[in-house]
Write an enzyme that holds these catalytic residues in place. Sequence first.
Site, PDB file in Angstrom:
ATOM      1  CB  THR A 123       8.246 -38.254  70.453  1.00 30.36           C
ATOM      2  OG1 THR A 123       7.493 -37.236  71.044  1.00 30.36           O
ATOM      3  CG2 THR A 123       9.394 -37.988  70.869  1.00 30.36           C
ATOM      4  N   PRO A 125      12.875 -41.683  68.001  1.00 27.84           N
ATOM      5  CG  PRO A 125      13.748 -43.771  68.124  1.00 27.84           C
ATOM      6  CD  PRO A 125      12.688 -43.177  68.012  1.00 27.84           C
ATOM      7  NE  ARG A 265      13.540 -22.616 109.815  1.00 22.46           N
ATOM      8  CZ  ARG A 265      13.894 -23.470 110.613  1.00 22.46           C
ATOM      9  NH1 ARG A 265      13.476 -24.243 111.650  1.00 22.46           N
ATOM     10  NH2 ARG A 265      15.371 -23.589 110.373  1.00 22.46           N
ATOM     11  CD  GLN A 276      12.235  -4.913 102.189  1.00 20.90           C
ATOM     12  OE1 GLN A 276      13.487  -4.455 102.398  1.00 20.90           O
ATOM     13  NE2 GLN A 276      11.344  -3.924 101.962  1.00 20.90           N
ATOM     14  CD  GLN A 333      17.318 -19.927  98.343  1.00 15.47           C
ATOM     15  OE1 GLN A 333      17.539 -20.969  97.659  1.00 15.47           O
ATOM     16  NE2 GLN A 333      18.329 -19.647  98.943  1.00 15.47           N
ATOM     17  N   GLY A 336      14.286 -23.503 102.586  1.00 19.73           N
ATOM     18  CA  GLY A 336      15.790 -23.771 103.049  1.00 19.73           C
ATOM     19  C   GLY A 336      15.912 -25.161 103.020  1.00 19.73           C
ATOM     20  N   GLY A 337      16.885 -25.730 103.701  1.00 22.22           N
ATOM     21  CA  GLY A 337      17.286 -27.070 103.819  1.00 22.22           C
ATOM     22  C   GLY A 337      15.942 -28.428 103.688  1.00 22.22           C
ATOM     23  CD  GLU A 360       1.138 -30.968  74.691  1.00 22.83           C
ATOM     24  OE1 GLU A 360       1.482 -32.153  75.263  1.00 22.83           O
ATOM     25  OE2 GLU A 360      -0.305 -30.872  74.821  1.00 22.83           O
ATOM     26  CB  THR A 362      11.871 -27.423  73.835  1.00 17.03           C
ATOM     27  OG1 THR A 362      11.878 -26.831  72.260  1.00 17.03           O
ATOM     28  CG2 THR A 362      12.239 -29.005  73.348  1.00 17.03           C
TER      29      THR A 362
HETATM   30  C1  LIG Z   1       8.844 -27.221  64.719  1.00 18.29           C
HETATM   31  C2  LIG Z   1       7.305 -27.155  64.172  1.00 18.29           C
HETATM   32  C3  LIG Z   1       6.871 -25.864  64.622  1.00 18.29           C
HETATM   33  C4  LIG Z   1       7.199 -27.263  62.702  1.00 18.29           C
HETATM   34  O1  LIG Z   1       8.069 -26.597  61.998  1.00 18.29           O
HETATM   35  P1  LIG Z   1       8.295 -27.105  60.190  1.00 18.29           P
HETATM   36  O2  LIG Z   1       9.129 -26.076  59.904  1.00 18.29           O
HETATM   37  O3  LIG Z   1       8.499 -28.526  60.274  1.00 18.29           O
HETATM   38  O4  LIG Z   1       6.764 -26.945  59.695  1.00 18.29           O
HETATM   39  P2  LIG Z   1       6.034 -25.487  59.503  1.00 18.29           P
HETATM   40  O5  LIG Z   1       6.458 -25.258  57.837  1.00 18.29           O
HETATM   41  O6  LIG Z   1       6.040 -24.754  60.410  1.00 18.29           O
HETATM   42  O7  LIG Z   1       4.409 -26.285  59.222  1.00 18.29           O
HETATM   43  C5  LIG Z   1       4.383 -27.278  58.152  1.00 18.29           C
HETATM   44  C6  LIG Z   1       2.584 -27.201  57.779  1.00 18.29           C
HETATM   45  O8  LIG Z   1       2.060 -27.527  59.143  1.00 18.29           O
HETATM   46  C7  LIG Z   1       1.353 -26.230  59.279  1.00 18.29           C
HETATM   47  N1  LIG Z   1       1.259 -26.010  60.834  1.00 18.29           N
HETATM   48  C8  LIG Z   1       1.997 -25.524  61.424  1.00 18.29           C
HETATM   49  N2  LIG Z   1       1.992 -25.341  62.699  1.00 18.29           N
HETATM   50  C9  LIG Z   1       0.487 -25.513  62.716  1.00 18.29           C
HETATM   51  C10 LIG Z   1      -0.603 -25.267  63.687  1.00 18.29           C
HETATM   52  N3  LIG Z   1      -0.104 -24.875  65.158  1.00 18.29           N
HETATM   53  N4  LIG Z   1      -1.669 -25.528  63.346  1.00 18.29           N
HETATM   54  C11 LIG Z   1      -2.031 -25.820  62.218  1.00 18.29           C
HETATM   55  N5  LIG Z   1      -1.311 -26.180  61.177  1.00 18.29           N
HETATM   56  C12 LIG Z   1       0.063 -25.858  61.488  1.00 18.29           C
HETATM   57  C13 LIG Z   1       1.913 -25.026  58.717  1.00 18.29           C
HETATM   58  O9  LIG Z   1       0.759 -24.112  58.295  1.00 18.29           O
HETATM   59  C14 LIG Z   1       2.376 -25.927  57.371  1.00 18.29           C
HETATM   60  O10 LIG Z   1       1.255 -26.464  56.468  1.00 18.29           O
HETATM   61  P3  LIG Z   1       1.413 -26.322  54.884  1.00 18.29           P
HETATM   62  O11 LIG Z   1       1.789 -27.866  54.520  1.00 18.29           O
HETATM   63  O12 LIG Z   1       2.471 -25.394  54.185  1.00 18.29           O
HETATM   64  O13 LIG Z   1       0.066 -26.058  54.262  1.00 18.29           O
HETATM   65  C15 LIG Z   1       6.542 -28.318  64.589  1.00 18.29           C
HETATM   66  O14 LIG Z   1       7.502 -29.378  64.326  1.00 18.29           O
HETATM   67  C16 LIG Z   1       6.584 -28.328  66.220  1.00 18.29           C
HETATM   68  O15 LIG Z   1       5.689 -27.463  67.015  1.00 18.29           O
HETATM   69  N6  LIG Z   1       7.632 -29.106  66.889  1.00 18.29           N
HETATM   70  C17 LIG Z   1       7.506 -29.266  68.205  1.00 18.29           C
HETATM   71  C18 LIG Z   1       6.925 -30.834  68.286  1.00 18.29           C
HETATM   72  C19 LIG Z   1       6.045 -30.922  69.699  1.00 18.29           C
HETATM   73  O16 LIG Z   1       5.314 -30.219  70.308  1.00 18.29           O
HETATM   74  N7  LIG Z   1       6.054 -32.092  69.894  1.00 18.29           N
HETATM   75  C20 LIG Z   1       5.336 -32.511  71.146  1.00 18.29           C
HETATM   76  C21 LIG Z   1       4.595 -33.839  70.805  1.00 18.29           C
HETATM   77  S1  LIG Z   1       3.403 -34.312  71.845  1.00 18.29           S
HETATM   78  C22 LIG Z   1       3.920 -34.183  73.560  1.00 18.29           C
HETATM   79  O17 LIG Z   1       4.867 -33.642  73.884  1.00 18.29           O
HETATM   80  C23 LIG Z   1       3.032 -34.852  74.300  1.00 18.29           C
HETATM   81  C24 LIG Z   1       1.692 -35.315  74.073  1.00 18.29           C
HETATM   82  S2  LIG Z   1       0.964 -36.243  75.606  1.00 18.29           S
HETATM   83  O18 LIG Z   1       0.392 -35.638  76.655  1.00 18.29           O
HETATM   84  O19 LIG Z   1       1.500 -37.229  75.684  1.00 18.29           O
END
Ligand SMILES: CC(C)(COP(=O)(O)OP(=O)(O)OC[C@H]1O[C@@H](n2cnc3c(N)ncnc32)[C@H](O)[C@@H]1OP(=O)(O)O)[C@@H](O)C(=O)NCCC(=O)NCCSC(=O)CCS(=O)O
Length: 381
Positions: A123, A125, A265, A276, A333, A336-337, A360, A362
């Site tokens: 991730t 900005p 409670r 109920q 809920q 309660g309080g 992971e 939204t």
């Molecule tokens: C929004 C998204 C689903 C991706 O959308 P896009 O339109 O940008 O990309 P796509 O055209 O769908 O895919 C491009 C490319 O990638 C391949 N692909 C897509 N999904 C998968 C998958 N699940 N497994 C394998 N490959 C995949 C797809 O086949 C395409 O391949 P080609 O290039 O055409 O061959 C995506 O951006 C998304 O999921 N967004 C959400 C981001 C997210 O989950 N962020 C969380 C980050 S990690 C975190 O939160 C914490 C981690 S920790 O615990 O620290």
Amino acid sequence: MLITDTQRQVRDMARQFADEVIRPAAEALDRDERFPVEIYDQMGALGLFGVGVPEEMGGPGFDTLTYALVMEELSRGYASVADQCGLVELISTLLVRHGTPLQREQWLGSVMRAETRVAYCITEPEAGTDVSGIRTTATRDGSGWRLNGGKIWIHNAPVADVGFVLARTDKEAGHRGMSIFIVDLHAKGVERGPKEHKMGQRASQVGALNFADVMLGEEALLGEEGKGFHMMMSVLDKGRVGIASLAVGIGQAGLEAAVDYAQQRRQFGKAIVEFQGVQWLLADMAKDIEAARLLVQSAAAKIDAGENATKACSIAKCFAGDMAVARTADAVQVFGGSGYIRGFEVERLYRDAKITQIYEGTNQIQRMIIARELLKHGARA
Ligand SMILES: CC(C)(COP(=O)(O)OP(=O)(O)OC[C@H]1O[C@@H](n2cnc3c(N)ncnc32)[C@H](O)[C@@H]1OP(=O)(O)O)[C@@H](O)C(=O)NCCC(=O)NCCSC(=O)CCS(=O)O
């Protein structure tokens, strides 16, 4: 869903650890926003990190269903602790699938023993939901790479030793021009931002990482150059099963607390569980938690069977996250309080649940993925 004797044994071990060690510590960890090193050391010794790492690579070699059972139990204890297990699973899955023998040897053991702390760095900005918008770059420099850019909201950033960083290696190639680098976070040029103070899961340390001309060797590249986006996405399917299980664990803890409280409670001369209106709240909680659990286990079983599990993982994550928020609100809920007061477990559970609709991917993105999969493979697939 039926589980094997081994799966039951592992689940029961995680359950006992959660009851005896994690849940009693949760309130103080939330209040103090403390990273519980002593709990992670014990989990490392018990084999609760890197659950899916194959035996030949030094792990226990459990399947995704076992991982889901472990995550639910740890989260019943405290979601921040489960989230650490989930993070290690993401990183170890990346290493197992894409690491060289040398990279696996260098990192897997110490990550599983909780000696090395990891961060999964996507991730930025301008790139949260839209991963293809990342701006961090790695450019060739001699035989290695030069890393520049910045990441935000990275789990473990304030404490991590090593980051698995998604960076652009070809500016013209869109999502096909990204690669993953294993970055020593104590190296010259790495700067950490301050720790974020969050609404929930407050023992999880989250912050920013900045990279200014960080020099990386050739061996820092994980897997194939240009495949970083696909590699990160493919482990997120399993990651979403983990977060869905974590959400089920939060819901289950809320249900247990609400049932206990409703029996104790008393109002109008009787325990409130005899009304109920309260019984229906508890019944709806139990019904939705069980439904989420079955969705999670079905998605995990699909991964284990080698099927395309993308839709199932997004359905489980989306349903379980929404369920956890709605049903921990019900737990508040029932209290309660009291449920609105710091120090009562359900107040924390409600705060801990919220992020499961956001991280992971939204729940809006999960719905988008579900719809895309429906259009791609048909409604019956
Ligand atoms: C929004 C998204 C689903 C991706 O959308 P896009 O339109 O940008 O990309 P796509 O055209 O769908 O895919 C491009 C490319 O990638 C391949 N692909 C897509 N999904 C998968 C998958 N699940 N497994 C394998 N490959 C995949 C797809 O086949 C395409 O391949 P080609 O290039 O055409 O061959 C995506 O951006 C998304 O999921 N967004 C959400 C981001 C997210 O989950 N962020 C969380 C980050 S990690 C975190 O939160 C914490 C981690 S920790 O615990 O620290």
